[in-house]
Design a protein around this motif. Structure first.
Motif, PDB file in Angstrom:
ATOM      1  N   ILE A 187      -6.118  16.698  -4.999  1.00  0.00           N
ATOM      2  CA  ILE A 187      -6.693  15.643  -5.827  1.00  0.00           C
ATOM      3  C   ILE A 187      -5.946  15.605  -7.152  1.00  0.00           C
ATOM      4  CG2 ILE A 187      -8.756  14.863  -7.044  1.00  0.00           C
ATOM      5  CD1 ILE A 187     -10.377  16.008  -4.718  1.00  0.00           C
ATOM      6  N   VAL A 188      -5.502  14.392  -7.502  1.00  0.00           N
ATOM      7  CA  VAL A 188      -4.759  14.180  -8.747  1.00  0.00           C
ATOM      8  C   VAL A 188      -5.354  12.983  -9.478  1.00  0.00           C
ATOM      9  CG1 VAL A 188      -2.617  15.165  -7.828  1.00  0.00           C
ATOM     10  CG2 VAL A 188      -3.029  12.706  -7.622  1.00  0.00           C
ATOM     11  N   GLY A 189      -5.090  12.896 -10.754  1.00  0.00           N
ATOM     12  CA  GLY A 189      -5.506  11.719 -11.514  1.00  0.00           C
ATOM     13  C   GLY A 189      -4.838  10.475 -10.936  1.00  0.00           C
ATOM     14  N   ALA A 190      -5.590   9.404 -10.864  1.00  0.00           N
ATOM     15  CA  ALA A 190      -5.076   8.169 -10.259  1.00  0.00           C
ATOM     16  C   ALA A 190      -4.017   7.519 -11.147  1.00  0.00           C
ATOM     17  CB  ALA A 190      -6.220   7.191 -10.024  1.00  0.00           C
ATOM     18  N   THR A 191      -3.016   6.950 -10.489  1.00  0.00           N
ATOM     19  CA  THR A 191      -2.010   6.133 -11.174  1.00  0.00           C
ATOM     20  C   THR A 191      -2.076   4.732 -10.563  1.00  0.00           C
ATOM     21  OG1 THR A 191      -0.238   6.613  -9.598  1.00  0.00           O
ATOM     22  CG2 THR A 191      -0.491   8.129 -11.495  1.00  0.00           C
ATOM     23  N   LEU A 192      -1.602   3.761 -11.299  1.00  0.00           N
ATOM     24  CA  LEU A 192      -1.586   2.395 -10.793  1.00  0.00           C
ATOM     25  C   LEU A 192      -0.776   2.313  -9.499  1.00  0.00           C
ATOM     26  CD1 LEU A 192      -2.454  -0.518 -11.187  1.00  0.00           C
ATOM     27  CD2 LEU A 192      -0.421  -0.851 -12.622  1.00  0.00           C
ATOM     28  N   ARG A 193       0.325   3.022  -9.458  1.00  0.00           N
ATOM     29  CA  ARG A 193       1.177   3.009  -8.259  1.00  0.00           C
ATOM     30  C   ARG A 193       0.410   3.513  -7.039  1.00  0.00           C
ATOM     31  NH1 ARG A 193       4.060   7.026  -5.853  1.00  0.00           N
ATOM     32  NH2 ARG A 193       5.854   6.392  -4.621  1.00  0.00           N
ATOM     33  N   ASP A 194      -0.261   4.671  -7.163  1.00  0.00           N
ATOM     34  CA  ASP A 194      -0.996   5.230  -6.026  1.00  0.00           C
ATOM     35  C   ASP A 194      -2.173   4.341  -5.622  1.00  0.00           C
ATOM     36  OD1 ASP A 194       0.736   7.374  -5.902  1.00  0.00           O
ATOM     37  OD2 ASP A 194      -0.641   8.783  -6.881  1.00  0.00           O
ATOM     38  N   LEU A 195      -2.909   3.831  -6.601  1.00  0.00           N
ATOM     39  CA  LEU A 195      -4.059   2.969  -6.292  1.00  0.00           C
ATOM     40  C   LEU A 195      -3.615   1.684  -5.594  1.00  0.00           C
ATOM     41  CD1 LEU A 195      -6.069   3.440  -9.592  1.00  0.00           C
ATOM     42  CD2 LEU A 195      -6.734   4.277  -7.324  1.00  0.00           C
ATOM     43  N   THR A 196      -2.506   1.120  -6.038  1.00  0.00           N
ATOM     44  CA  THR A 196      -1.988  -0.093  -5.409  1.00  0.00           C
ATOM     45  C   THR A 196      -1.579   0.187  -3.965  1.00  0.00           C
ATOM     46  OG1 THR A 196      -1.219  -0.893  -7.544  1.00  0.00           O
ATOM     47  CG2 THR A 196      -0.273  -1.940  -5.612  1.00  0.00           C
ATOM     48  N   TYR A 197      -0.932   1.327  -3.743  1.00  0.00           N
ATOM     49  CA  TYR A 197      -0.534   1.704  -2.384  1.00  0.00           C
ATOM     50  C   TYR A 197      -1.757   1.860  -1.479  1.00  0.00           C
ATOM     51  CZ  TYR A 197       1.163   4.427   1.532  1.00  0.00           C
ATOM     52  OH  TYR A 197       1.446   4.860   2.805  1.00  0.00           O
ATOM     53  N   ILE A 198      -2.773   2.575  -1.948  1.00  0.00           N
ATOM     54  CA  ILE A 198      -3.973   2.775  -1.131  1.00  0.00           C
ATOM     55  C   ILE A 198      -4.672   1.439  -0.881  1.00  0.00           C
ATOM     56  CG2 ILE A 198      -6.235   3.908  -0.979  1.00  0.00           C
ATOM     57  CD1 ILE A 198      -4.992   6.111  -2.867  1.00  0.00           C
ATOM     58  N   ALA A 199      -4.792   0.608  -1.916  1.00  0.00           N
ATOM     59  CA  ALA A 199      -5.450  -0.692  -1.744  1.00  0.00           C
ATOM     60  C   ALA A 199      -4.692  -1.565  -0.738  1.00  0.00           C
ATOM     61  CB  ALA A 199      -5.560  -1.414  -3.088  1.00  0.00           C
ATOM     62  N   ALA A 200      -3.374  -1.499  -0.742  1.00  0.00           N
ATOM     63  CA  ALA A 200      -2.573  -2.291   0.197  1.00  0.00           C
ATOM     64  C   ALA A 200      -2.689  -1.769   1.628  1.00  0.00           C
ATOM     65  CB  ALA A 200      -1.110  -2.304  -0.237  1.00  0.00           C
ATOM     66  N   ASN A 201      -3.080  -0.507   1.778  1.00  0.00           N
ATOM     67  CA  ASN A 201      -3.196   0.122   3.100  1.00  0.00           C
ATOM     68  C   ASN A 201      -4.639   0.528   3.410  1.00  0.00           C
ATOM     69  OD1 ASN A 201      -0.278   0.465   4.073  1.00  0.00           O
ATOM     70  ND2 ASN A 201      -0.222   1.110   1.937  1.00  0.00           N
ATOM     71  N   MET A 202      -5.570  -0.196   2.861  1.00  0.00           N
ATOM     72  CA  MET A 202      -6.983   0.136   2.969  1.00  0.00           C
ATOM     73  C   MET A 202      -7.521  -0.047   4.382  1.00  0.00           C
ATOM     74  SD  MET A 202      -9.976  -1.431   0.512  1.00  0.00           S
ATOM     75  CE  MET A 202      -9.052  -1.127  -0.982  1.00  0.00           C
ATOM     76  N   ARG A 203      -8.465   0.822   4.750  1.00  0.00           N
ATOM     77  CA  ARG A 203      -9.153   0.689   6.040  1.00  0.00           C
ATOM     78  C   ARG A 203      -9.842  -0.679   6.092  1.00  0.00           C
ATOM     79  NH1 ARG A 203     -13.438   5.354   6.399  1.00  0.00           N
ATOM     80  NH2 ARG A 203     -14.037   4.344   4.472  1.00  0.00           N
ATOM     81  N   PRO A 204      -9.871  -1.306   7.257  1.00  0.00           N
ATOM     82  CA  PRO A 204     -10.498  -2.630   7.365  1.00  0.00           C
ATOM     83  C   PRO A 204     -11.946  -2.660   6.860  1.00  0.00           C
ATOM     84  CG  PRO A 204      -9.282  -2.134   9.363  1.00  0.00           C
ATOM     85  CD  PRO A 204      -9.260  -0.882   8.522  1.00  0.00           C
ATOM     86  N   GLN A 205     -12.735  -1.610   7.142  1.00  0.00           N
ATOM     87  CA  GLN A 205     -14.132  -1.626   6.710  1.00  0.00           C
ATOM     88  C   GLN A 205     -14.246  -1.536   5.188  1.00  0.00           C
ATOM     89  OE1 GLN A 205     -12.654   0.747   8.642  1.00  0.00           O
ATOM     90  NE2 GLN A 205     -13.719   2.704   8.506  1.00  0.00           N
ATOM     91  N   ASP A 206     -13.348  -0.815   4.535  1.00  0.00           N
ATOM     92  CA  ASP A 206     -13.355  -0.763   3.074  1.00  0.00           C
ATOM     93  C   ASP A 206     -12.922  -2.109   2.492  1.00  0.00           C
ATOM     94  OD1 ASP A 206     -14.178   1.879   3.110  1.00  0.00           O
ATOM     95  OD2 ASP A 206     -12.203   2.702   2.670  1.00  0.00           O
TER      96      ASP A 206
END
Length: 175
Positions: free
Chosen positions: A5-24
């Protein structure tokens, strides 16, 4: 596979949001005027936000955002590997995030899963949240949501009751 677990960065959050599970994605999208990965990532940075890395890759995001003095909103979303991140998020919630939000003067912390998301509801209950009520028609297309909450009165019990259980689980993970 070790979760970090690391502090969130815009880069990481954008990557996760772009690859988000369909239900999320469905749960978030039905609360927005339009889907926007950058806006979702930026919104997550409005309070303490964290990322879970698996094998160095960002897979889940979670945190809490202060809505007003004393009121916070807890949130989480992730990739298809989110389920592998849940144990680490749970331990971090008890050890770091929950106590941090409480120390900021939170009277109430809310979470709103879409109705029918049984995994999220079970996880919230495990985290000590209480189901408060149904929010009919909360989504933009009439989707129902549920309101879960932690209040200051129950907060100490959540951490006291679960500290031993989570410490035992963390010890078991180390074996």
């Amino acid at each position: 596979m070790k979760a970090r677990i690391v502090g969130a960065t815009l880069r990481d959050l954008t990557y996760i949001a772009a690859n988000m599970r369909p239900q999320d994605r469905h749960e978030i999208e039905c609360q927005l005027e339009r889907w926007n990965v950058d806006l979702i990532a930026l919104s997550a940075l409005q309070g303490p936000a964290y990322v879970v890395e698996l094998d160095g890759n960002p897979e889940a995001a979670f945190g809490a955002t202060q809505q007003r003095v004393g009121l916070w909103q807890a949130w989480s979303w992730g990739s298809k590997r989110m389920h592998r991140c849940v144990p680490a998020i749970t331990r971090f919630f008890y050890a770091v995030l929950g106590p941090h939000v409480a120390a900021q003067g939170a009277w109430r912390v809310e979470a709103r899963p879409i109705a029918g998301n049984e995994l999220a509801c079970r996880w919230l209950a495990r985290l000590g949240a209480q189901e408060r009520c149904l929010l009919p028609g909360y989504g933009k297309d009439g989707e129902d949501f549920l309101l879960y909450e932690w209040t200051r009165e129950g907060w100490a019990n959540v951490f006291r009751k679960t500290a031993r259980t989570e410490a035992a689980a963390a010890h078991a993970d180390d074996r």
